[in-house]
Design an enzyme around this catalytic site. Structure first.
Site, short mmCIF file in Angstrom:
data_model
loop_
_atom_site.label_atom_id
_atom_site.label_comp_id
_atom_site.label_asym_id
_atom_site.label_seq_id
_atom_site.Cartn_x
_atom_site.Cartn_y
_atom_site.Cartn_z
N GLU A 164 4.44 -16.27 -63.76
CA GLU A 164 5.15 -16.09 -65.12
C GLU A 164 6.29 -15.81 -65.63
O GLU A 164 6.71 -14.93 -65.50
CB GLU A 164 3.78 -14.82 -65.90
CG GLU A 164 3.52 -15.54 -67.63
CD GLU A 164 3.48 -14.63 -68.16
OE1 GLU A 164 2.75 -13.36 -67.64
OE2 GLU A 164 2.46 -14.29 -68.92
N ARG A 192 -0.28 -7.51 -51.56
CA ARG A 192 1.06 -7.20 -52.73
C ARG A 192 2.00 -6.66 -52.01
O ARG A 192 1.51 -5.79 -51.07
CB ARG A 192 1.29 -7.50 -54.13
CG ARG A 192 0.62 -5.83 -54.26
CD ARG A 192 0.26 -6.01 -56.60
NE ARG A 192 1.35 -6.00 -56.63
CZ ARG A 192 1.50 -6.99 -57.96
NH1 ARG A 192 0.30 -7.13 -58.69
NH2 ARG A 192 2.34 -7.28 -58.63
N LYS A 223 6.76 -5.73 -63.13
CA LYS A 223 7.36 -6.19 -63.90
C LYS A 223 7.00 -4.95 -65.36
O LYS A 223 8.14 -5.19 -65.88
CB LYS A 223 7.03 -7.71 -64.99
CG LYS A 223 7.47 -8.90 -64.02
CD LYS A 223 6.22 -10.25 -64.26
CE LYS A 223 6.60 -11.15 -63.75
NZ LYS A 223 5.73 -12.21 -64.22
#
Length: 554
Positions: free
Chosen positions: A35, A261, A271
């Site tokens: 994104e 992850r 983020k």
RNA sequence: UGGGGUAUAGCCAAGUUGGUAAGGCAGCGGGUUUUGAUCCCGCCAUUCGUAGGUUCGAGUCCUGCUACCCCAGCCA
């Protein structure tokens, strides 16, 4: 030594092997779907290496697709930075980069199809009302009063949504699935919301935007993705992913597989937190060498190959993990140990005067650029009466474990002569300012004829020929191994994560290019910072040399 | 018993018809060395979250239990 590196093996590749063997697929298509709302970090690197790595090894394709369904948080600067980072990591995506927004028309059509099938409805409940009826983890939700609106009415309402006739938050398009499902994401998830936002790709064409769960699976199907790889938190969402694909008219049935992850000790890889570090000025931007972003780690001196190697070493599983920094550091050390030319630099200088050396004489000595790779050649280093050596390499007295320069003792000057310390000058504070020494002229490139042994070897530069330089010494950004687990992660930022030193480098370093990497002998691997100029040399320390002495102490 | 996941050394991680625990990182010993680096040699899980069961044999199969992670955005 001559063994060929074993191909990475992980559960995803095993699934692919099976799908290929069974004939389910004849080729593999993956995608990396960031994104564009922030910079890429090491967690993304893991995903990039996985997706592009599979495409390479199986002669398949990997698309770069920007998942741009939320224009409020996304912008074109991020897409450009992301493209640059993926390229720098050494990967090439198939064709032009894609955008989920490329499929907005198709997505709208599929939404209409769901409405026509009675599988989606426009809900005029407010976000709060939707939440109130959703139920909890242990209690089922309740149907919305708009759930049984006819397809015809819904079509009309959806049309108006698209036309901008409804305000943001006043309504949404929901998939009609099961308000009692144990999967929260199946309790009539919102698939379109009203958002009067300018989009970096589609401009002002739309005022309704599709949600991730509706968009991602369809985008995968449109692109013919065979294996859609994402992280563990999307495991529940896989049910919705499959539901959408099964309920719309599309042939391709991509399958989603989830892996864990990456978590790295002493840093953060989310983020949200990374953005906070930048916005609150805890670091100097996204490319601050202390940041675990691709941009930061690049500026720090890491290479694409070292990051790929790291991703290979950590593997791909479904286990929650916390990888030690030493794993990453070992990767760049391995590469730089064989590739980086050696140089000498003094980070914290103290002056040495060689009393028995001619006043204005300067010798230019050939020094090997690498201790074992002769092919890397040599460069000239200057030797003269006054030198700089590392402050920590001298002591007036020391025990036998101290293998450096001590008063009345001898050391070998790297690439040069034996040096013996005779006396010192001190300032008012008792700090040594100058060390007076004598050198043995018959020890250049050979040991003393009388069999004397040096205590150790230290690095140095000629005070008259050396160039001043600034050294940026980086340490872990946080003092806690898992800052994200802290109440306030910013509260455990390491106050000395950056230490700036002013010293000198050998003349050969006067002209070096941005990102050029060296090993400064005995001090670490460094690279030229992008702000370095011939007049103001700046070096970033990528990583220290392994230092068993530091652990033993004295 | 909401649901979905994961448990193999300090960390990462192989182990897939059950056959007697890979490798890497870190660490520890020793050797070489004009970088306390590199390199080389050796050591580092009688045991696979835990308790049982099946079996000649279980990390692998079965049952119970425990721990941890994820899910109640009109974020992704």
């Amino acid at each position: 030594m001559a063994e060929t590196a074993p191909r990475p093996s992980n559960f995803i590749r095993q699934i692919i092997d099976k799908d290929l063997a069974s004939g389910l697929h004849s080729s593999v298509a993956t995608r990396f779907p960031p994104e564009p709302n922030g910079y890429l970090h090491m967690g993304h690197a893991k995903s990039i290496c996985l997706n592009f790595g599979i495409a390479q090894d199986y002669q398949g394709t990997c698309n770069l697709r920007f998942d741009d369904t939320n224009p409020d948080k996304e912008n074109i600067d991020y897409v450009n930075a992301i493209k640059q980072d993926v390229k720098w990591l050494g990967f090439e995506w198939a064709g032009k980069e894609r955008y989920s927004s490329d499929y907005f028309d198709a997505l709208y059509g599929y939404a209409v199809e769901l409405i026509e099938k009675g599988l989606a409805y426009v809900d005029f409940s407010s976000p709060d009302e939707v939440r109130a009826l959703r139920g909890t983890l242990t209690e089922p939700g309740q149907n919305s009063p708009y759930r049984d609106t006819t397809p015809e009415e819904n079509l009309a309402h959806f049309e108006k949504m698209k036309a901008g006739e409804y305000k943001e938050g006043s309504c949404s398009l929901r998939a009609k699935i099961d308000m009692a499902s144990a999967f929260m994401c199946m309790r009539d998830p919102v698939i379109y919301r009203v958002k009067f936002a300018h989009h970096h790709q589609t401009g002002d064409k739309w005022c309704i935007y599709p949600m991730y769960d509706f968009t991602h699976c369809i985008s995968d199907a449109i692109e013919g993705i065979t294996h859609s790889l994402c992280t563990l938190e999307f495991q529940d969402n896989r049910r919705l992913y499959d539901w959408v694909i099964e309920n719309i008219s599309i042939e391709c049935t991509p399958r989603q597989y989830e892996f864990s992850r990456l978590n790295l000790e002493y840093t953060v890889l989310s983020k949200r937190r990374l953005i906070q570090l930048v916005e609150d000025k805890h670091v100097n931007g996204w490319d601050d060498p202390r940041m675990p972003t691709i941009a930061g780690i690049r500026r720090r001196g890491y290479t694409p190959a070292s990051i790929q190697e790291f991703c290979k070493r950590i593997g791909v599983t479904k286990m929650d993990n916390m990888v030690e920094m030493s794993m990453l550091e070992a990767c760049i050390r391995d590469e730089l140990n064989t590739d980086a030319p050696r140089r000498m630099a003094v980070l914290d200088p103290i002056k040495v005067v060689i009393e028995n050396y001619p006043e204005d004489k300067v010798e230019w000595i050939d020094a090997a650029n690498h201790p074992s790779e002769e092919g890397m050649g040599t460069r000239k280093i200057a030797f003269s009466k006054t030198l700089w050596i590392e402050r920590e390499d001298f002591r007036e007295q020391a025990n036998k474990k101290f293998k450096r320069l001590v008063l009345d003792k001898e050391v070998r000057l790297r690439n040069a002569y034996f040096l013996k310390a005779n006396s010192v000058d001190k300032d008012q504070n008792g700090e040594v300012t100058t060390i007076y020494c004598t050198y043995d002229p018959d020890t250049l490139g050979k040991d003393p004829a009388d069999g004397r042994k040096a205590k150790g070897v230290i690095h140095w530069v000629s005070a008259t020929e050396a160039k001043p330089a600034q050294f940026m010494l980086y340490d872990r950004l946080f003092t806690e191994a898992n800052p994200a687990a802290q109440e306030d992660f910013a509260g455990c930022i390491n106050a000395s994560s950056l230490v700036v030193k002013h010293g000198f480098v050998e003349p050969a370093l006067a002209q070096s290019e941005n990102l050029e990497r060296f090993q400064f002998e005995r001090t670490g691997y460094f690279c030229v910072d992008e702000e370095s100029t011939p007049d103001k040399l700046i070096f970033n320390r990528t990583v220290e040399l392994r230092d068993t002495w530091a652990k033993i102490g004295d």
